[in-house]
Write an enzyme that holds these catalytic residues in place. Sequence first.
Site: not given
Length: 163
Positions: A130, A133-135, A138
Site C-alpha cells: 500500500c 502504491h500510494e507513494i 503521489l
Amino acid sequence: MPVQPILRFPDPCLRQAANPVTEFGPRLAALAEDLLDTMRAAPGIGITAPHLGILERLTVIELPDEKRVRIYVNPRVVWSSHDKREHVEGSVSMPGATETVERPARVRVAFQTLEGAEETEEADGLLAVCLQHEIDQLDGIFWIQRLSRLKRERLIKRFQKRS
C-alpha cells in the site's frame, strides 16, 4: 466530513506529481478526514489527495485487519529490499480493475505527521504494498504503469467495457 468525488482513470491529474505539504493545521486535518471518509465509501484501503484532484502529498491507509488509520504527509521510500513480492492491486480511481504487481517486499518510509513531526516506518506485507502504491500515486505514477504493456492494455480494455 463529507465524501468527495474520486477522479476516474484516465483523468490526467492521476499522472501528475503532487506538491509537498508545507502548511500543517486544521485544513490538512480536514482533508485527511475527507480522504478517510471517501476511501471507506469507495471502498478502498488506501487513497491520496490526488485521487480527489488535490495535488498535495497526503495519503491515508486503513488495512482490513487493523483498526488503525495511518496518515502520511510527504511520504517517500528511503529504502527498499532487493527481494520482491507479487500482490493483486487496484485503485479507487479504477473500480473493479485488478492485476498482479511485483514490488519490493519491504520498505522504509520517511514521512511527516499531520502536526509536521518527522518519522520513519518500516513495513512489509500488505502495508509495504500500500505504501509503495500510494507513494507512486503521489509521484504521478498510476499503478497500471507498473504492469507490462500487454497486461496494461488488456486491463484498460476490460475496464472501459465495464465503465
